[in-house]
Design a protein around this motif. Structure first.
Motif, PDB file in Angstrom:
ATOM      1  N   ALA A 152       0.831  -1.212   0.000  1.00 54.87           N
ATOM      2  CA  ALA A 152       0.000   0.000   0.000  1.00 54.87           C
ATOM      3  C   ALA A 152       0.862   1.258   0.000  1.00 54.87           C
ATOM      4  CB  ALA A 152      -0.895  -0.003   1.228  1.00 54.87           C
ATOM      5  N   ARG A 153       0.485   2.246  -0.831  1.00 51.91           N
ATOM      6  CA  ARG A 153       1.238   3.510  -0.856  1.00 51.91           C
ATOM      7  C   ARG A 153       0.355   4.739  -0.672  1.00 51.91           C
ATOM      8  NH1 ARG A 153       5.134   4.526  -5.607  1.00 51.91           N
ATOM      9  NH2 ARG A 153       5.685   6.240  -4.224  1.00 51.91           N
ATOM     10  N   TYR A 154      -0.887   4.650  -1.175  1.00 52.53           N
ATOM     11  CA  TYR A 154      -1.767   5.823  -1.115  1.00 52.53           C
ATOM     12  C   TYR A 154      -3.160   5.412  -0.658  1.00 52.53           C
ATOM     13  CZ  TYR A 154       1.756   7.411  -4.519  1.00 52.53           C
ATOM     14  OH  TYR A 154       2.921   7.720  -5.154  1.00 52.53           O
ATOM     15  N   VAL A 155      -3.886   6.400  -0.143  1.00 53.26           N
ATOM     16  CA  VAL A 155      -5.316   6.205   0.109  1.00 53.26           C
ATOM     17  C   VAL A 155      -6.055   7.111  -0.867  1.00 53.26           C
ATOM     18  CG1 VAL A 155      -7.185   6.312   1.782  1.00 53.26           C
ATOM     19  CG2 VAL A 155      -4.856   5.743   2.536  1.00 53.26           C
ATOM     20  N   VAL A 156      -6.931   6.506  -1.678  1.00 50.94           N
ATOM     21  CA  VAL A 156      -7.734   7.271  -2.633  1.00 50.94           C
ATOM     22  C   VAL A 156      -9.121   7.466  -2.042  1.00 50.94           C
ATOM     23  CG1 VAL A 156      -8.774   7.256  -4.937  1.00 50.94           C
ATOM     24  CG2 VAL A 156      -6.426   6.434  -4.611  1.00 50.94           C
ATOM     25  N   PHE A 157      -9.625   8.699  -2.109  1.00 47.89           N
ATOM     26  CA  PHE A 157     -10.939   9.031  -1.561  1.00 47.89           C
ATOM     27  C   PHE A 157     -11.907   9.245  -2.707  1.00 47.89           C
ATOM     28  CE2 PHE A 157      -7.549  10.333   1.180  1.00 47.89           C
ATOM     29  CZ  PHE A 157      -7.947   9.911   2.440  1.00 47.89           C
ATOM     30  N   TYR A 174     -12.419  13.236  -6.735  1.00 44.65           N
ATOM     31  CA  TYR A 174     -11.683  12.234  -5.962  1.00 44.65           C
ATOM     32  C   TYR A 174     -10.362  12.850  -5.551  1.00 44.65           C
ATOM     33  CZ  TYR A 174      -8.453  11.010  -9.805  1.00 44.65           C
ATOM     34  OH  TYR A 174      -7.476  11.029 -10.771  1.00 44.65           O
ATOM     35  N   GLU A 175      -9.711  12.268  -4.591  1.00 47.43           N
ATOM     36  CA  GLU A 175      -8.441  12.793  -4.093  1.00 47.43           C
ATOM     37  C   GLU A 175      -7.608  11.638  -3.555  1.00 47.43           C
ATOM     38  OE1 GLU A 175      -6.117  14.730  -3.755  1.00 47.43           O
ATOM     39  OE2 GLU A 175      -6.915  16.457  -4.827  1.00 47.43           O
ATOM     40  N   SER A 176      -6.390  11.946  -3.164  1.00 50.72           N
ATOM     41  CA  SER A 176      -5.537  10.911  -2.581  1.00 50.72           C
ATOM     42  C   SER A 176      -4.461  11.549  -1.719  1.00 50.72           C
ATOM     43  CB  SER A 176      -4.884  10.083  -3.691  1.00 50.72           C
ATOM     44  OG  SER A 176      -4.106  10.914  -4.526  1.00 50.72           O
ATOM     45  N   GLY A 236      -7.843  10.311 -14.431  1.00 51.78           N
ATOM     46  CA  GLY A 236      -6.736  10.872 -15.221  1.00 51.78           C
ATOM     47  C   GLY A 236      -5.382  10.311 -14.827  1.00 51.78           C
ATOM     48  N   GLY A 237      -5.323   9.534 -13.762  1.00 52.88           N
ATOM     49  CA  GLY A 237      -4.080   8.888 -13.370  1.00 52.88           C
ATOM     50  C   GLY A 237      -3.136   9.757 -12.545  1.00 52.88           C
ATOM     51  N   ARG A 238      -3.610  10.967 -12.145  1.00 50.90           N
ATOM     52  CA  ARG A 238      -2.705  11.855 -11.401  1.00 50.90           C
ATOM     53  C   ARG A 238      -3.086  11.972  -9.921  1.00 50.90           C
ATOM     54  NH1 ARG A 238       0.861  15.208 -13.317  1.00 50.90           N
ATOM     55  NH2 ARG A 238       0.117  16.812 -11.897  1.00 50.90           N
ATOM     56  N   GLY A 239      -4.068  11.192  -9.500  1.00 54.48           N
ATOM     57  CA  GLY A 239      -4.345  11.095  -8.064  1.00 54.48           C
ATOM     58  C   GLY A 239      -5.404  12.030  -7.530  1.00 54.48           C
ATOM     59  N   GLY A 240      -6.087  12.766  -8.422  1.00 55.21           N
ATOM     60  CA  GLY A 240      -7.151  13.627  -7.928  1.00 55.21           C
ATOM     61  C   GLY A 240      -7.817  14.397  -9.054  1.00 55.21           C
ATOM     62  N   TYR A 241      -9.020  14.918  -8.748  1.00 57.77           N
ATOM     63  CA  TYR A 241      -9.758  15.667  -9.762  1.00 57.77           C
ATOM     64  C   TYR A 241      -8.975  16.898 -10.214  1.00 57.77           C
ATOM     65  CZ  TYR A 241     -13.113  18.860 -11.807  1.00 57.77           C
ATOM     66  OH  TYR A 241     -13.731  19.737 -12.653  1.00 57.77           O
ATOM     67  N   TRP A 242      -8.485  17.691  -9.272  1.00 52.05           N
ATOM     68  CA  TRP A 242      -7.754  18.911  -9.653  1.00 52.05           C
ATOM     69  C   TRP A 242      -6.386  18.583 -10.222  1.00 52.05           C
ATOM     70  CZ3 TRP A 242     -10.316  22.845 -10.902  1.00 52.05           C
ATOM     71  CH2 TRP A 242     -11.498  23.186 -10.239  1.00 52.05           C
ATOM     72  N   GLU A 243      -5.787  17.495  -9.720  1.00 47.54           N
ATOM     73  CA  GLU A 243      -4.508  17.054 -10.261  1.00 47.54           C
ATOM     74  C   GLU A 243      -4.663  16.695 -11.737  1.00 47.54           C
ATOM     75  OE1 GLU A 243      -5.780  16.479  -7.415  1.00 47.54           O
ATOM     76  OE2 GLU A 243      -4.316  16.023  -5.847  1.00 47.54           O
ATOM     77  N   ASP A 244      -5.788  16.038 -12.074  1.00 47.91           N
ATOM     78  CA  ASP A 244      -6.034  15.696 -13.477  1.00 47.91           C
ATOM     79  C   ASP A 244      -6.223  16.956 -14.321  1.00 47.91           C
ATOM     80  OD1 ASP A 244      -5.837  12.997 -13.000  1.00 47.91           O
ATOM     81  OD2 ASP A 244      -7.989  12.688 -12.732  1.00 47.91           O
TER      82      ASP A 244
END
Lengths: 253, 268
Positions: A152-157, A174-176, A236-244
């Motif tokens: 495990a490395r991240y928690v995705v919400f 979504y976020e992480s 989008g593969g970048r770990g969050g809505y705003w990150e995408d």
């Protein structure tokens, strides 16, 4: 006249250089270079910040009279509206992914767990700040109950709300966070704000607080937590809505 | 041609490199900073924002035709065309600072932040190298710290500047120059970095005293904005002085290092 000519040439050179800036920013090499700033910030802040470094907690008198709700404030998604109509009686937070014991938990069960209350400053990426009081369950408690797997490395919400302000492609929020922040003492799943149940505008029934980062890292309207080892294949593969949409994954600056 | 001004080696390479790198970095920091500011074009004091009565704000009336304004302590000034409402892509657009001075031109906070923080790192590293060189070589003291006797002439120097009788082509900086550079290099620029860091929730958890030293995060944001404005003012005066004191000689000095002392007046 000569001086003016020099001036104008300088101005034109400047204009050319800046025209180049947007071309740089949209090129692949440019993107990687611009990314270097975020990487440096992430690296240095991870070096500086120990788990015991807490975001400042304020006294009750510092709580803002107006706490600006941002992003989604009244999700129109059918699943969510049904939950609101039912006062979240049927709500279950799902905890899964790379864990030994996936589980679901109701709001009442969450409220019965040991809670943490903190009065903290909320810093929006736009530049403004508000102070609010948050009460919730430390994320650590849920992760310990689920027992995360070694990889495990991240928690995705995952969230109930679809972001659609007309300018970007509509998508579920979504976020992480990484495990450093997931296990931080002030990282809580908040069900109460300023002593009352979390209002819809602020993410009812449950939102994340990650006090050492910016507001967009603290998703509202949580539906599930998923422990992962990478963001590949998640939106989008970048770990969050705003990150995408181009924002930094590490939002400590 | 008999009285050719003697050339002196005025600016060592590390200082010239630091200077031109700063020109690039500060330009990008200013323009991307205004892009970031546009996401919330208001300033406050204290820890939090006062959305109803900010200390200062740029806004638009939303009328037809739309009008832009600046509001400071409740006093409103029209600024259509420049602040609040300005043309972008041929259309009057509601935005704090106009497109021609923000990076990127269009409203794009995410990209503005990327430019800002990348060049903040470049600016910071440049400053460290400059200080390390300046302190170890003695250049910083030699160039920027005025002696006691010089300080005694400060009145005369102010008088000279006010009457536009600047010393031109002296090998060393005059006392006003030294003091100004000293305030900018050791005062405003480090303070600007600290005010910027005070806005970082991550850095604040590491150093909770930092935002408090400025009077709260929003105060730090206001200080950051005011220092940026002071730096712009400094650059305007700096460039004006270069133009008034022999721009060719001054530019040659900062590009090649060689500077003509007692340079002839450009006008004659």
């Amino acid at each position: 006249m000569r001086r003016i000519a020099i001036d104008r040439r300088g101005f034109l050179l400047g204009a050319l250089a800046l025209g180049g800036c947007s071309r740089v920013a949209s090129s692949r090499v440019g993107q990687t270079s611009l990314q270097a700033g975020e990487d440096a910030t992430h690296f240095v802040q991870r070096l500086l910040l120990r788990p015991q470094n807490l975001a400042r907690e304020y006294s009750a008198s510092a709580v803002s009279a107006i706490f600006k709700p941002n992003g989604s404030t009244d999700p129109q998604d059918a699943t969510y509206k049904a939950l609101v109509a039912d006062q979240f009686a049927a709500y279950r937070l799902k905890v899964g992914g790379l864990v030994e014991h996936p589980f679901e938990i109701s709001l009442d069960e969450l409220r019965a767990l040991p809670a943490r209350t903190q009065i903290t400053r909320h810093d929006c990426v736009e530049g403004w700040s508000c102070i609010g009081q948050w009460t919730g369950v430390p994320l650590r408690a849920l992760l310990e109950r689920a027992q995360i797997k070694p990889q495990a490395r991240y928690v995705v919400f995952r969230c109930f709300d679809t972001m659609d302000d007309g300018s970007l492609t509509p998508a579920r929020y979504y976020e992480s966070v990484d495990l450093v922040d997931a296990f931080h003492a002030q990282t809580i799943l908040a069900y109460a704000m300023n002593g009352a149940p979390l209002p819809v505008a602020h993410g009812a029934p449950l939102r994340l607080r990650v006090e050492r980062q910016l507001g967009y890292k603290m998703p509202k309207y949580l539906s599930s937590l998923e422990v992962v080892d990478s963001f590949a294949g998640i939106d989008g593969g970048r770990g969050g809505y705003w990150e995408d949409n181009g924002y930094d994954w590490y939002a400590g600056l | 041609m008999s009285n050719v001004a003697p050339l002196v080696f005025r600016h060592p390479l590390p200082i010239r490199l630091a200077h031109w790198l700063n020109v690039v970095a500060l330009t990008i920091l200013l323009m991307s900073g205004l892009q970031i500011f546009n996401a919330h074009p208001a300033l406050d004091i204290g820890a939090t924002s006062n959305f109803e009565h900010p200390l200062a704000a740029i806004g638009a009336t939303g009328e037809t035709p739309d009008r832009g304004y600046v509001e400071v302590l409740g006093h409103r000034f029209g600024a259509t065309g420049l602040l609040g409402v300005s043309r972008f892509g041929g259309q009057p657009t509601e935005r704090g600072f106009p497109a021609w001075i923000t990076l990127p031109a269009e409203q794009d906070l995410a990209t503005g932040r990327r430019w800002h923080f990348l060049f903040a790192w470049i600016f910071f590293a440049n400053g460290l190298v400059y200080l390390a060189y300046g302190l170890s070589s003695g250049q910083l003291r030699r160039r920027l710290v005025p002696g006691v006797s010089e300080l005694g002439h400060i009145g005369a120097s102010i008088r000279q500047h006010l009457t536009l009788h600047f010393p031109k082509g002296e090998a060393r900086y005059n006392v006003l120059q030294k003091l100004t550079y000293l305030v900018v290099v050791l005062g405003l620029l480090p303070l600007q970095i600290l005010a910027g860091l005070a806005m970082s929730p991550g850095f604040d958890a590491f150093a909770p005293w930092l935002p408090e030293a400025f009077g709260g995060r929003q105060s730090a944001r206001t200080v950051h904005f005011v220092i940026a404005a002071l730096l712009v003012l400094f650059v305007f005066v700096h460039v004006a002085m270069v133009l008034l004191t022999g721009p060719i000689n001054q530019l040659r000095g900062m590009i090649t290092g060689w500077f003509a002392v007692r340079a002839e007046r450009e006008e004659t």
